[in-house]
Design an enzyme around this catalytic site. Structure first.
Site, PDB file in Angstrom:
ATOM      1  N   GLY A  72     -24.203   3.643   1.052  1.00 17.70           N
ATOM      2  CA  GLY A  72     -23.159   4.104   0.118  1.00 17.70           C
ATOM      3  C   GLY A  72     -23.422   3.558  -1.270  1.00 17.70           C
ATOM      4  O   GLY A  72     -23.143   2.392  -1.555  1.00 17.70           O
TER       5      GLY A  72
ATOM      6  N   LYS B  73       0.862  -1.188   0.000  1.00 19.36           N
ATOM      7  CA  LYS B  73       0.000   0.000   0.000  1.00 19.36           C
ATOM      8  C   LYS B  73       0.888   1.225   0.000  1.00 19.36           C
ATOM      9  O   LYS B  73       2.026   1.170   0.475  1.00 19.36           O
ATOM     10  CB  LYS B  73      -0.870   0.026   1.264  1.00 19.36           C
TER      11      LYS B  73
ATOM     12  N   GLY C 121     -22.035   4.309  -4.130  1.00 17.99           N
ATOM     13  CA  GLY C 121     -20.944   4.697  -5.040  1.00 17.99           C
ATOM     14  C   GLY C 121     -20.619   3.535  -5.960  1.00 17.99           C
ATOM     15  O   GLY C 121     -21.490   2.705  -6.259  1.00 17.99           O
ATOM     16  N   ASN C 122     -19.385   3.443  -6.392  1.00 15.78           N
ATOM     17  CA  ASN C 122     -19.006   2.380  -7.327  1.00 15.78           C
ATOM     18  C   ASN C 122     -19.372   0.998  -6.779  1.00 15.78           C
ATOM     19  O   ASN C 122     -20.066   0.221  -7.426  1.00 15.78           O
ATOM     20  CB  ASN C 122     -17.502   2.476  -7.618  1.00 15.78           C
TER      21      ASN C 122
ATOM     22  N   GLY D  29     -21.170   0.033  -3.933  1.00 18.89           N
ATOM     23  CA  GLY D  29     -22.553  -0.140  -3.476  1.00 18.89           C
ATOM     24  C   GLY D  29     -23.543  -0.196  -4.619  1.00 18.89           C
ATOM     25  O   GLY D  29     -24.491  -0.990  -4.598  1.00 18.89           O
ATOM     26  N   TYR D  30     -23.327   0.619  -5.641  1.00 18.12           N
ATOM     27  CA  TYR D  30     -24.268   0.655  -6.764  1.00 18.12           C
ATOM     28  C   TYR D  30     -24.301  -0.698  -7.488  1.00 18.12           C
ATOM     29  O   TYR D  30     -25.366  -1.267  -7.711  1.00 18.12           O
ATOM     30  CB  TYR D  30     -23.907   1.777  -7.752  1.00 18.12           C
TER      31      TYR D  30
HETATM   32  P1  NAD Z   1     -17.120   5.785  -4.031  1.00 18.71           P
HETATM   33  O1  NAD Z   1     -16.475   7.056  -3.702  1.00 18.71           O
HETATM   34  O2  NAD Z   1     -17.434   5.451  -5.448  1.00 18.71           O
HETATM   35  O3  NAD Z   1     -18.517   5.677  -3.244  1.00 18.71           O
HETATM   36  C1  NAD Z   1     -18.666   5.941  -1.889  1.00 18.71           C
HETATM   37  C2  NAD Z   1     -20.144   6.175  -1.624  1.00 18.71           C
HETATM   38  O4  NAD Z   1     -20.343   6.318  -0.219  1.00 18.71           O
HETATM   39  C3  NAD Z   1     -20.702   7.444  -2.250  1.00 18.71           C
HETATM   40  O5  NAD Z   1     -22.020   7.196  -2.693  1.00 18.71           O
HETATM   41  C4  NAD Z   1     -20.728   8.445  -1.080  1.00 18.71           C
HETATM   42  O6  NAD Z   1     -21.726   9.429  -1.239  1.00 18.71           O
HETATM   43  C5  NAD Z   1     -21.059   7.510   0.047  1.00 18.71           C
HETATM   44  N1  NAD Z   1     -20.646   8.006   1.369  1.00 18.71           N
HETATM   45  C6  NAD Z   1     -19.550   8.700   1.705  1.00 18.71           C
HETATM   46  N2  NAD Z   1     -19.531   8.951   3.022  1.00 18.71           N
HETATM   47  C7  NAD Z   1     -20.643   8.376   3.520  1.00 18.71           C
HETATM   48  C8  NAD Z   1     -21.204   8.257   4.809  1.00 18.71           C
HETATM   49  N3  NAD Z   1     -20.591   8.801   5.854  1.00 18.71           N
HETATM   50  N4  NAD Z   1     -22.350   7.587   4.952  1.00 18.71           N
HETATM   51  C9  NAD Z   1     -22.960   7.020   3.891  1.00 18.71           C
HETATM   52  N5  NAD Z   1     -22.495   7.084   2.650  1.00 18.71           N
HETATM   53  C10 NAD Z   1     -21.354   7.751   2.459  1.00 18.71           C
HETATM   54  O7  NAD Z   1     -16.209   4.655  -3.365  1.00 18.71           O
HETATM   55  P2  NAD Z   1     -16.181   3.095  -3.691  1.00 18.71           P
HETATM   56  O8  NAD Z   1     -15.105   2.809  -4.674  1.00 18.71           O
HETATM   57  O9  NAD Z   1     -17.554   2.603  -3.943  1.00 18.71           O
HETATM   58  O10 NAD Z   1     -15.653   2.511  -2.298  1.00 18.71           O
HETATM   59  C11 NAD Z   1     -16.508   2.325  -1.199  1.00 18.71           C
HETATM   60  C12 NAD Z   1     -15.802   1.496  -0.143  1.00 18.71           C
HETATM   61  O11 NAD Z   1     -15.415   0.247  -0.694  1.00 18.71           O
HETATM   62  C13 NAD Z   1     -14.532   2.114   0.433  1.00 18.71           C
HETATM   63  O12 NAD Z   1     -14.427   1.717   1.788  1.00 18.71           O
HETATM   64  C14 NAD Z   1     -13.444   1.429  -0.370  1.00 18.71           C
HETATM   65  O13 NAD Z   1     -12.206   1.416   0.329  1.00 18.71           O
HETATM   66  C15 NAD Z   1     -14.020   0.052  -0.489  1.00 18.71           C
HETATM   67  N6  NAD Z   1     -13.467  -0.736  -1.586  1.00 18.71           N
HETATM   68  C16 NAD Z   1     -13.567  -0.303  -2.864  1.00 18.71           C
HETATM   69  C17 NAD Z   1     -13.049  -1.074  -3.885  1.00 18.71           C
HETATM   70  C18 NAD Z   1     -13.224  -0.656  -5.326  1.00 18.71           C
HETATM   71  O14 NAD Z   1     -12.904  -1.485  -6.208  1.00 18.71           O
HETATM   72  N7  NAD Z   1     -13.725   0.523  -5.626  1.00 18.71           N
HETATM   73  C19 NAD Z   1     -12.402  -2.296  -3.607  1.00 18.71           C
HETATM   74  C20 NAD Z   1     -12.319  -2.713  -2.273  1.00 18.71           C
HETATM   75  C21 NAD Z   1     -12.858  -1.926  -1.275  1.00 18.71           C
END
Ligand code: NAD
Length: 411
Positions: free
Chosen positions: A216, A104, A218-219, A221-222
């Site tokens: 959430g 990391k 985002g990427n 959750g959606y």
């Molecule tokens: P993202 O930025 O696309 O989405 C995050 C979402 O969470 C957004 O909709 C945002 O509005 C919402 N959000 C932010 N703060 C919030 C809160 N306090 N309460 C509720 N919702 C909130 O990020 P992502 O890529 O979807 O990542 C989300 C999580 O998954 C992170 O913890 C990330 O480390 C983890 N993760 C992501 C990946 C990946 O491939 N993108 C892989 C492993 C883990």
């Protein structure tokens, strides 16, 4: 707080050792990264001045393969944070049994305060400084918080310039036109869906009678919400940072997201009632999916969680004290190192395709991801049952055992 993460990571490893009885030498080797590097580098700013930035790369362990893990750009990046996150990457890769170790890194910077040009120069300057540490068979970075495919593309360009090497496998999660993999965008959500599929088989969950709340959208959750809905599960709540919506009848996730894109938030969406993020966590549902940020289920609200299962799609959404409470209450939490490992697995697929000059379709990627996630889930479930521990401890026992077996047999 940041120090706490590294302390937590080390404490978890000590707990795992109660089941593995590692010798002192092996345990102390795994408590620290193999290598930790700090770099300081100048960047020419828009006003013509020069600013020096500080960055880190932590290479925790490479017994299973090249170090693998993201690079984050954030004002909160610290030595302790990247050390903890690199250790967790070692376990995550080991849980899904892909040939990568854990790494990391990051730069202390607020990207919102940078122009596009400054961001590009910073990304390239950092890549040049860590160029001798990384490599397709050495250490393979990826995006993380506040970094993305474009930043990987800039870094790759600079890496190739500095080293004279042509390979593009040294960074993953690149744009598809630069050698990125099809299916990477959906991969983390899709991996979580395969986990829910296995959990449903194991526990006899019937999709149409299984209510799911996703924090959430985002990427991660959606795609999780969209795909489980297509399988017949009922998404009763979703949220973003400004709050959530709830409907007993179920939410059309794509329609709600289209509303959010037009209106800036989910608030005001007519077909569901507004709820807060705290209320979402405490809903009466079968499956709760924190997919946003860390530490949302803590000692203070763990007693109020009504879900029977939690699928940790975010990194670190459940804090260690809450873990104990949930376990005692019989709530099963699928840990992040397993639930969201679909992302790093498809990053591995990207690396593999780059190394072998192959191009897989999205369907091939999905077909290859399913058995990996399914097998990892079954193995973790069995180990947890055997040792009478929660799934997180089951995952750690599996992961540490895999790494140690390799350490003992070779390194
Ligand atoms: P993202 O930025 O696309 O989405 C995050 C979402 O969470 C957004 O909709 C945002 O509005 C919402 N959000 C932010 N703060 C919030 C809160 N306090 N309460 C509720 N919702 C909130 O990020 P992502 O890529 O979807 O990542 C989300 C999580 O998954 C992170 O913890 C990330 O480390 C983890 N993760 C992501 C990946 C990946 O491939 N993108 C892989 C492993 C883990």
């Amino acid at each position: 707080m940041q120090n706490q993460q590294y302390e937590n990571a080390k404490a978890q490893l000590s707990r795992v050792n109660q089941y593995l009885n590692l010798d002192e030498q092996t345990l102390s080797r795994l408590m620290v990264p193999d290598r930790f590097v700090e770099v300081n580098f100048p960047v020419v700013m828009e006003n013509g001045g020069v600013k020096v930035f500080r960055g880190f790369r932590s290479q925790h362990n490479n017994a299973l393969g090249p170090y693998k893990g993201g690079l984050r750009f954030s004002p909160e990046v610290s030595e302790e944070e990247v050390k903890a996150l690199s250790m967790w990457m070692t376990w995550k890769c080991a849980v899904v049994d892909i040939p990568f170790g854990g790494g990391k890194g990051g730069v202390i910077v607020d990207t919102k305060a940078l122009t596009e040009g400054e961001l590009e120069r910073l990304s390239k300057a950092f890549a040049a400084r860590i160029a001798d540490l990384i490599g397709e068979n050495k250490d393979v970075p990826a995006p993380d918080m506040y970094t993305n495919g474009q930043i990987m593309a800039w870094m790759l360009e600079e890496y190739q310039k500095v080293t004279g090497l042509k390979s593009n496998a040294v960074f993953t999660d690149k744009p598809v036109e630069m050698g990125g993999s099809e299916g990477r965008t959906e991969a983390t959500g899709q991996g979580g869906v395969f986990v829910l599929e296995e959990l449903s088989k194991m526990e006899g969950l019937e999709p149409s009678r299984t209510r799911v709340a996703v924090q959430g959208i985002g990427n991660v959750g959606y795609y999780f919400a969209k795909l489980v809905r297509e399988m017949g599960f009922k998404i009763v709540a979703i949220s973003d940072s400004r709050g959530g919506i709830y409907s007993e009848e179920g939410i059309d996730v794509e329609e709600a997201l289209a509303y959010k894109e037009t209106n800036g938030s989910l608030q005001g969406y007519q077909k569901a009632k507004e709820i807060s993020n705290e209320e979402l966590l405490e809903l009466e549902v079968e499956v709760l999916v924190p997919a946003a940020v860390e530490n949302v289920i803590m000692e203070g609200n763990a007693e109020k969680i009504k879900a029977k299962y939690i699928i940790e799609m975010a990194n670190g959404p459940v804090d260690p004290r809450a873990d104990l409470i949930l376990f005692k209450r019989g709530i099963r939490s699928v840990p992040d190192v397993l639930a969201n490992a679909g992302g790093v697995t498809v990053s591995y697929f990207e690396w593999y395709q780059n190394m072998h000059q192959e191009n897989w379709s999205k369907e091939e990627v999905t077909d290859k991801l399913r058995p990996i996630m399914g097998q990892a889930f079954k193995s973790v479930w069995e180990i947890a049952k055997e040792h009478q521990v929660d799934l997180r401890m089951g995952a750690y026992i599996l992961a540490v055992k895999r790494v140690v077996e390799k350490l003992v047999s070779g390194c």
